[in-house]
Design a protein around this motif. Structure first.
Motif, PDB file in Angstrom:
ATOM      1  N   GLY A   1      -7.461   0.181  36.572  1.00  0.00           N
ATOM      2  CA  GLY A   1      -7.698  -0.001  37.999  1.00  0.00           C
ATOM      3  C   GLY A   1      -6.467   0.099  38.865  1.00  0.00           C
ATOM      4  N   THR A   2      -5.284   0.305  38.259  1.00  0.00           N
ATOM      5  CA  THR A   2      -4.056   0.471  39.038  1.00  0.00           C
ATOM      6  C   THR A   2      -3.776   1.957  39.259  1.00  0.00           C
ATOM      7  N   ASP A   3      -2.727   2.241  40.022  1.00  0.00           N
ATOM      8  CA  ASP A   3      -2.321   3.622  40.269  1.00  0.00           C
ATOM      9  C   ASP A   3      -1.454   4.190  39.156  1.00  0.00           C
ATOM     10  N   VAL A   4      -1.227   3.426  38.114  1.00  0.00           N
ATOM     11  CA  VAL A   4      -0.340   3.862  37.032  1.00  0.00           C
ATOM     12  C   VAL A   4      -1.111   4.758  36.071  1.00  0.00           C
ATOM     13  N   PRO A   5      -0.660   5.993  35.849  1.00  0.00           N
ATOM     14  CA  PRO A   5      -1.352   6.862  34.894  1.00  0.00           C
ATOM     15  C   PRO A   5      -1.105   6.400  33.466  1.00  0.00           C
TER      16      PRO A   5
ATOM     17  N   ALA B   1       5.594   7.967  39.321  1.00  0.00           N
ATOM     18  CA  ALA B   1       4.826   7.201  38.339  1.00  0.00           C
ATOM     19  C   ALA B   1       5.577   5.951  37.915  1.00  0.00           C
ATOM     20  N   LEU B   2       6.892   6.072  37.756  1.00  0.00           N
ATOM     21  CA  LEU B   2       7.692   4.898  37.395  1.00  0.00           C
ATOM     22  C   LEU B   2       7.676   3.872  38.524  1.00  0.00           C
ATOM     23  N   ALA B   3       7.808   4.343  39.758  1.00  0.00           N
ATOM     24  CA  ALA B   3       7.759   3.427  40.895  1.00  0.00           C
ATOM     25  C   ALA B   3       6.400   2.729  40.971  1.00  0.00           C
ATOM     26  N   ALA B   4       5.319   3.472  40.708  1.00  0.00           N
ATOM     27  CA  ALA B   4       3.982   2.870  40.720  1.00  0.00           C
ATOM     28  C   ALA B   4       3.862   1.774  39.672  1.00  0.00           C
ATOM     29  N   LEU B   5       4.425   2.017  38.489  1.00  0.00           N
ATOM     30  CA  LEU B   5       4.406   0.991  37.448  1.00  0.00           C
ATOM     31  C   LEU B   5       5.124  -0.267  37.909  1.00  0.00           C
ATOM     32  N   HIS B   6       6.295  -0.085  38.486  1.00  0.00           N
ATOM     33  CA  HIS B   6       7.096  -1.235  38.892  1.00  0.00           C
ATOM     34  C   HIS B   6       6.510  -1.969  40.097  1.00  0.00           C
ATOM     35  N   ASP B   7       5.602  -1.328  40.812  1.00  0.00           N
ATOM     36  CA  ASP B   7       4.968  -1.975  41.965  1.00  0.00           C
ATOM     37  C   ASP B   7       3.701  -2.745  41.593  1.00  0.00           C
TER      38      ASP B   7
ATOM     39  N   HIS C   1      10.850   8.242  29.458  1.00  0.00           N
ATOM     40  CA  HIS C   1      11.503   9.554  29.514  1.00  0.00           C
ATOM     41  C   HIS C   1      10.455  10.628  29.243  1.00  0.00           C
ATOM     42  N   MET C   2      10.891  11.888  29.206  1.00  0.00           N
ATOM     43  CA  MET C   2       9.941  13.004  29.188  1.00  0.00           C
ATOM     44  C   MET C   2       9.059  13.058  27.938  1.00  0.00           C
ATOM     45  N   MET C   3       9.527  12.554  26.805  1.00  0.00           N
ATOM     46  CA  MET C   3       8.701  12.577  25.607  1.00  0.00           C
ATOM     47  C   MET C   3       7.630  11.486  25.614  1.00  0.00           C
ATOM     48  N   ASN C   4       7.745  10.535  26.524  1.00  0.00           N
ATOM     49  CA  ASN C   4       6.752   9.474  26.630  1.00  0.00           C
ATOM     50  C   ASN C   4       5.901   9.608  27.889  1.00  0.00           C
ATOM     51  N   VAL C   5       5.866  10.829  28.419  1.00  0.00           N
ATOM     52  CA  VAL C   5       5.075  11.119  29.611  1.00  0.00           C
ATOM     53  C   VAL C   5       4.310  12.416  29.375  1.00  0.00           C
ATOM     54  N   LEU C   6       3.073  12.464  29.846  1.00  0.00           N
ATOM     55  CA  LEU C   6       2.315  13.708  29.889  1.00  0.00           C
ATOM     56  C   LEU C   6       2.116  14.113  31.343  1.00  0.00           C
ATOM     57  N   VAL C   7       2.345  15.388  31.627  1.00  0.00           N
ATOM     58  CA  VAL C   7       2.131  15.949  32.959  1.00  0.00           C
ATOM     59  C   VAL C   7       0.908  16.848  32.895  1.00  0.00           C
ATOM     60  N   GLY C   8       0.046  16.748  33.896  1.00  0.00           N
ATOM     61  CA  GLY C   8      -1.148  17.581  33.936  1.00  0.00           C
ATOM     62  C   GLY C   8      -0.803  19.058  33.933  1.00  0.00           C
ATOM     63  N   PRO C   9      -1.689  19.899  33.409  1.00  0.00           N
ATOM     64  CA  PRO C   9      -1.350  21.302  33.179  1.00  0.00           C
ATOM     65  C   PRO C   9      -1.236  22.167  34.420  1.00  0.00           C
TER      66      PRO C   9
ATOM     67  N   ALA D   1      -0.367  10.685  32.129  1.00  0.00           N
ATOM     68  CA  ALA D   1      -0.310   9.447  31.348  1.00  0.00           C
ATOM     69  C   ALA D   1       1.126   9.100  30.988  1.00  0.00           C
ATOM     70  N   ILE D   2       1.431   7.829  31.059  1.00  0.00           N
ATOM     71  CA  ILE D   2       2.643   7.275  30.452  1.00  0.00           C
ATOM     72  C   ILE D   2       2.240   6.745  29.084  1.00  0.00           C
ATOM     73  N   LEU D   3       2.978   7.128  28.063  1.00  0.00           N
ATOM     74  CA  LEU D   3       2.636   6.809  26.678  1.00  0.00           C
ATOM     75  C   LEU D   3       3.632   5.826  26.060  1.00  0.00           C
TER      76      LEU D   3
END
Length: 332
Positions: A82-86, A140-146, A211-219, A227-229
């Motif tokens: 329900g948050t804005d965090v992917p 996405a990182l800012a959304a997580l921290h908010d 970092h980039m290996m723990n993030v997926l970017v839409g195609p 998603a943040i993994l």
């Protein structure tokens, strides 16, 4: 990164009854296959009832308190609903060791690509695409921290009093517990960190390895993090550790001449998105590199004892690189 080739870690015959009980496409045929995943955990694709899930569990030779770590990951993913965090949707959690011999959980599979600078898909392989990826990751990182982590039900995880006071003793103690090779310079780094602790910070959910290996970017464009993994190091802590770590990994791999925003632009955008001022990050950079030294050294040392995986010499080399970087920041 490592590929698990031992399906005994996700035995379909043991897994199927639990999936039935958990209501995951009960009664349907089940197929399980290994998935390239994190170095300290094993992951598998679970195909059932026309759906594909990701099963995440500790490696055979696991970190200390690995089951607790699985519970923690699942709890953070659940709290982000329900948050804005992917993030991947948390599907089901198992704490019955009779099933697979450990705690594990199931999450939804998310489509996307790891935004590695050297191998971008054509849709993003231009200066505008590179900038858009970077900005999406910062946002996405800012959304997580908010996220209001107390409202999300994580208030009981608040151990932020004395957070920076205990960092050195925690990581030195963990390094010593491996009883592995000598890691020269750690004493000097520890003394420097103890002498440069921040006097205060505003706690947030902290991913711990962003970092980039723990993030997926839409195609497709526009760029968005789908998603943040890998939430295994998540906690309630200092968000500037995430920011410093992101910059420490990202900046050396990218060239502003190719359209990648530089470290200063990343920090500026993060500050603007959160409406805060970001202080100099040297302390956080040193702590991040020291922390990564210890975490990666632990993965390397465990790999030497794990029959389901090859010795992770590359991870051992990475631990030494993080140690050298921490030393450079301290002495430079």
């Amino acid at each position: 990164m490592a590929e698990v080739d031992d399906l005994t870690l996700a035995d379909p015959e043991r897994l199927a009854p639990w999936l039935d009980q958990a209501g995951v496409a009960p009664g349907n045929a089940l197929a399980v296959e290994p998935l390239v995943g994190g170095a300290s955990n094993a992951m598998f694709l679970v195909h059932r009832g026309g759906h594909t899930y990701v099963l995440r569990r500790p490696a055979q030779v696991a970190v200390d308190r690995a089951d607790e770590g699985m519970r923690r990951e699942f709890r953070f993913l659940s709290a982000l609903a329900g948050t804005d965090v992917p993030h991947p949707e948390a599907v089901a959690f198992c704490d019955d060791n009779e099933v697979l011999g450990c705690a594990f959980y199931l999450m939804a599979r998310v489509e996307g690509f790891n935004p590695m600078p050297a191998s971008l898909p054509p849709a993003f392989d231009d200066p505008a695409g590179r900038r858009a990826i970077t900005e999406a990751m910062v946002d996405a990182l800012a959304a997580l921290h908010d996220v209001d982590w107390r409202a999300a039900g994580l208030g009981d995880l608040d151990r932020t009093a004395g957070f920076h006071d205990r960092q050195v003793s925690r990581w030195v103690g963990q390094l010593e517990s491996y009883e592995g090779r000598d890691m020269p310079g750690t004493d000097e780094i520890g003394r420097w960190l103890d002498g440069h602790r921040p006097t205060s910070f505003v706690p947030t959910i902290m991913h711990g390895d962003y970092h980039m290996m723990n993030v997926l970017v839409g195609p497709d464009r526009p760029a968005r993090v789908s998603a943040i993994l890998d939430w295994e190091t998540s906690t309630i802590g200092d968000p500037l550790l995430d920011l410093a770590g992101y910059c420490e990994i990202w900046a050396p791999m990218t060239d502003p001449a190719d359209g990648w925003p530089d470290r200063a632009e990343i920090v500026e955008r993060y500050a603007a998105r959160r409406g805060i001022e970001v202080p100099p990050l040297r302390y956080h950079q040193v702590l991040y590199n020291f922390r990564m030294t210890v975490l990666l050294e632990g993965i390397y040392q465990r790999s030497l004892k794990d029959p389901t995986r090859p010795a992770m010499d590359m991870v051992g080399d990475q631990a030494l690189r993080f140690l050298r970087r921490a030393t450079e920041l301290v002495t430079g």
